[in-house]
Write an enzyme that holds these catalytic residues in place. Structure first.
Site, mmCIF file in Angstrom:
data_model
loop_
_atom_site.group_PDB
_atom_site.id
_atom_site.type_symbol
_atom_site.label_atom_id
_atom_site.label_comp_id
_atom_site.label_asym_id
_atom_site.label_seq_id
_atom_site.Cartn_x
_atom_site.Cartn_y
_atom_site.Cartn_z
ATOM 1 N N HIS A 200 0.616 -1.028 -0.292
ATOM 2 C CA HIS A 200 -0.102 0.566 0.014
ATOM 3 C C HIS A 200 1.036 0.711 -0.174
ATOM 4 C CE1 HIS A 200 -3.393 -2.750 0.726
ATOM 5 N NE2 HIS A 200 -3.769 -2.012 0.414
ATOM 6 N N GLU A 445 -11.285 -11.266 -3.756
ATOM 7 C CA GLU A 445 -9.460 -11.242 -3.737
ATOM 8 C C GLU A 445 -8.887 -11.842 -2.465
ATOM 9 O OE1 GLU A 445 -8.944 -6.876 -2.313
ATOM 10 O OE2 GLU A 445 -10.375 -7.523 -0.083
ATOM 11 N N ASP A 469 -4.848 -8.267 -3.717
ATOM 12 C CA ASP A 469 -4.375 -9.516 -2.957
ATOM 13 C C ASP A 469 -4.631 -11.164 -3.248
ATOM 14 O OD1 ASP A 469 -3.925 -8.146 -0.449
ATOM 15 O OD2 ASP A 469 -6.010 -7.487 -0.029
ATOM 16 N N CYS A 516 -10.046 -4.044 -9.693
ATOM 17 C CA CYS A 516 -10.072 -2.870 -9.220
ATOM 18 C C CYS A 516 -8.584 -3.096 -8.313
ATOM 19 C CB CYS A 516 -10.729 -2.110 -8.201
ATOM 20 S SG CYS A 516 -11.092 -3.198 -6.515
#
Ligand code: PEP
Ligand code: MG
Length: 586
Positions: A200, A445, A469, A516
């Site tokens: 992230h 995910e 993920d 996404c």
């Protein structure tokens, strides 16, 4: 800005494209100022415990840095590894540790003051030694002590606001919360020793449009005393003390990037439509409020993923319903009627929010622990506040609710019950909310969720496939670990099959679905994803023009045929070749 010092180039992972040149700021070098104070007898154990925590933390940091150094080839990697090993040894059962504990107990002083006093004494002892090699160890002792003091006095939030404009920040590691504090006007670029391409922190850098290189071994030690630094986020290089020639070469590349940006701006109002006339929905992923302006500037159809974690970062306690409502209201209003998909809190894993520290605790394996929806269901108050804020903001503009890390239909049902209860409560209080209740979708995910997509589709209004993920859990590769970054591969046939399986389940159930994860924003993958039936992509706003450009040149029929050929392959190398060949031809 050219330097008389020797130019040094560090190789790393270019995680956020662009080139930044500026004055170097080495984060966390040296020890912060220490204030000594007396403690009560009853506080001795607590101070010793603080010290033990700092020793453990320092040990973990040094082991990671050492392993990283050793993983790079050559004598310099080995030398650096040995040096870090020496720091490690100083921390384990050594004179330093015993000495600090004794000072805390006998002098009754705070742990950081005890560390400083002990360090000065040991370092002085070393400098007195006749052997020059041993005398030089004084610096190592000071270094190990400085790390301990930094970990003891760790302020929860780093301030970048005092830096000169255009600084380049170099550090061992930045958390996503650290990156969230960087103002692109202040921080022109950053580089770290640790961190992977899909973590992230990398995502945050891309969102902010700050060029960044992670995983640059030896950087913080090698960059001591650096003046000017270049961060080449496209090529994965950090150049410390660049020569005049190097600076000139990079200036040319920056000019080319500026020209490209101007070309991209012209794409903004053109539709994302393939050559054979299929329109693709392109939305933006947003991690921070300031990005909604960027999303609009790049012509996003809406926000396909609003990561709500930012509201919980860099603060002492979680925000209440009203505060969340106000923040979301600003973002939803600024999208002027375009839909906003708000994801409930996805903390845990590497996304630790300080405000929730106590509630998250230390997981044995954070990626498999109390993350995302599991955390929210365990802390209903936090979930209820968040749902209430989303329902209220749904009265202002179109929103959808997205649930992260869903594994079972039971989890979706439980959240739906919470939504019903909260909606009833708000209505009773005559607070305006979305009417009807917004669609409730789930992130796909977890591999198990992809395999159970048919069942999950029955309880969900839409799917958002989170390939970051999904890749990590399918291949058992930590997305934030630079040591295994080369093995992280969304083109692995298992990952592609799970995407295909999910897409087909959504089509069967006639529910919308999107991608996404970061591959949605990489034009290399566009033909394959469209060929697999995807018509909705959400990505960092800065990636929108490049992906739109790719779509407008693409023949969907040819892409579908190529995707079918790719899905027959069992080898990721062959898959990559088939995809790259297609990309160069079509
Ligand atoms: C993903 O996992 O692909 C995703 C989009 O969610 P995040 O990156 O926030 O985990
Ligand atoms: Mg995810």
């Amino acid at each position: 800005m050219a330097s008389n010092k020797k130019e040094i180039v560090f190789e790393g992972l270019g995680v956020s494209p662009g080139i930044a040149v500026g004055p170097a700021h080495l984060n966390e070098s040296g020890a912060p100022t220490v204030h000594e104070y007396k403690i009560r007898k009853s506080d001795i154990d607590a101070q010793k415990a603080r010290f033990k925590q700092a020793v453990d933390r320092s040990g973990r940091q040094l082991r990671r840095l050492r392993d990283r150094a050793r993983a790079t080839h050559g004598a310099s990697g080995e030398d650096l590894g040995n040096l870090l090993d020496a720091y490690l040894q100083m921390l384990t059962g050594s004179r330093l540790v015993r000495g600090v504990e004794r000072r805390i107990a006998e002098s009754r002083i705070n742990a950081e003051a005890a560390v400083q006093a002990e360090i000065s004494e040991i370092a002085h002892h070393f400098t007195e030694l006749p052997d020059p090699y041993m005398a030089a160890r004084a610096d190592d002792v000071r270094e190990a002590g400085a790390r301990l003091i930094r970990n003891l006095t760790k302020t929860p939030f780093r301030a970048f606001s005092t830096l000169p404009q255009g600084s380049i920040v170099l550090a061992e590691e930045f958390s996503p919360a650290d990156a969230a504090l960087m103002d692109p006007r202040q921080v022109a670029g950053f580089a770290t020793v640790l961190g992977g391409p899909e973590g992230h922190t990398a995502i945050m850098a891309r969102s902010l449009g700050i060029p960044a290189v992670l995983g640059a071994t030896g950087l913080t030690m090698g960059a001591r005393g650096a003046e000017t630094v270049i961060v080449d986020g496209s090529g994965g290089k950090v150049v410390v003390n660049p020569t005049a020639n190097t600076l000139r070469a990079y200036e040319k590349r920056r000019a080319a990037l500026r020209r490209e940006r101007r070309r991209f701006a012209r794409l903004r109002d053109l539709p994302a439509i393939t050559r054979d006339d299929t329109e693709i929905q392109l939305s933006a992923n947003v991690e921070l409020p300031l990005e909604t302006a960027l999303a609009t500037r790049h012509g996003a159809a809406g926000i396909g993923l609003l990561r709500s974690e930012f509201m919980f970062m860099n603060r002492e306690s979680p925000p209440d319903e009203n505060e969340q409502f106000e923040k979301l209201r600003e973002m939803v209003s600024s999208m002027n009627g375009r839909p906003v998909t708000i994801r409930t809190l996805d903390v845990g894993g590497e996304k630790l929010a300080y405000s929730l520290g106590e509630q998250i605790g230390e997981a044995v394996n954070p990626a498999l622990g109390l993350r995302a929806i599991r955390f929210s269901l365990k802390h209903p108050r936090i979930l209820e506040d968040q749902i209430a804020a989303i329902l209220r903001v749904g009265a202002i503009g179109p929103v959808r609710i997205l649930l992260p890390m869903i594994a079972t239909t039971g989890e979706v049902r439980q959240v739906r019950e919470v939504i019903t209860t909260v909606a009833r409560r708000l209505k009773r209080r005559r607070i305006p909310i979305a009417d009807p209740i917004p669609p409730v979708g789930i992130m796909i995910e977890i591999p198990g969720a992809a395999l159970a997509a048919d069942a999950l589709a029955r309880v969900s209004d839409f799917f958002a496939i989170g390939t970051n993920d999904l890749t990590m859990y399918t291949l058992a590769i930590d997305r934030a670990d630079e040591q295994v970054a080369h093995l992280y591969n969304p083109l692995h046939p298992a990952v592609l099959r799970l995407i295909q399986f999910t897409a087909e389940a959504a089509l069967r159930a006639r529910i919308p679905f999107s991608i996404c994860g970061e591959i949605a924003g990489d034009p290399r993958f566009t033909a394959l994803l469209l060929g697999l039936g995807v018509r909705d992509l959400s990505m960092a706003a800065g990636s929108l023009p490049r992906v739109k450009q790719r779509i407008r040149k693409l023949d969907l029929t040819a892409a579908t045929v190529r995707a079918q050929a790719i899905m027959e392959q069992g080898d990721s190398g062959r898959i990559a070749t088939l995809l790259d060949d297609f990309n160069t031809l079509a």
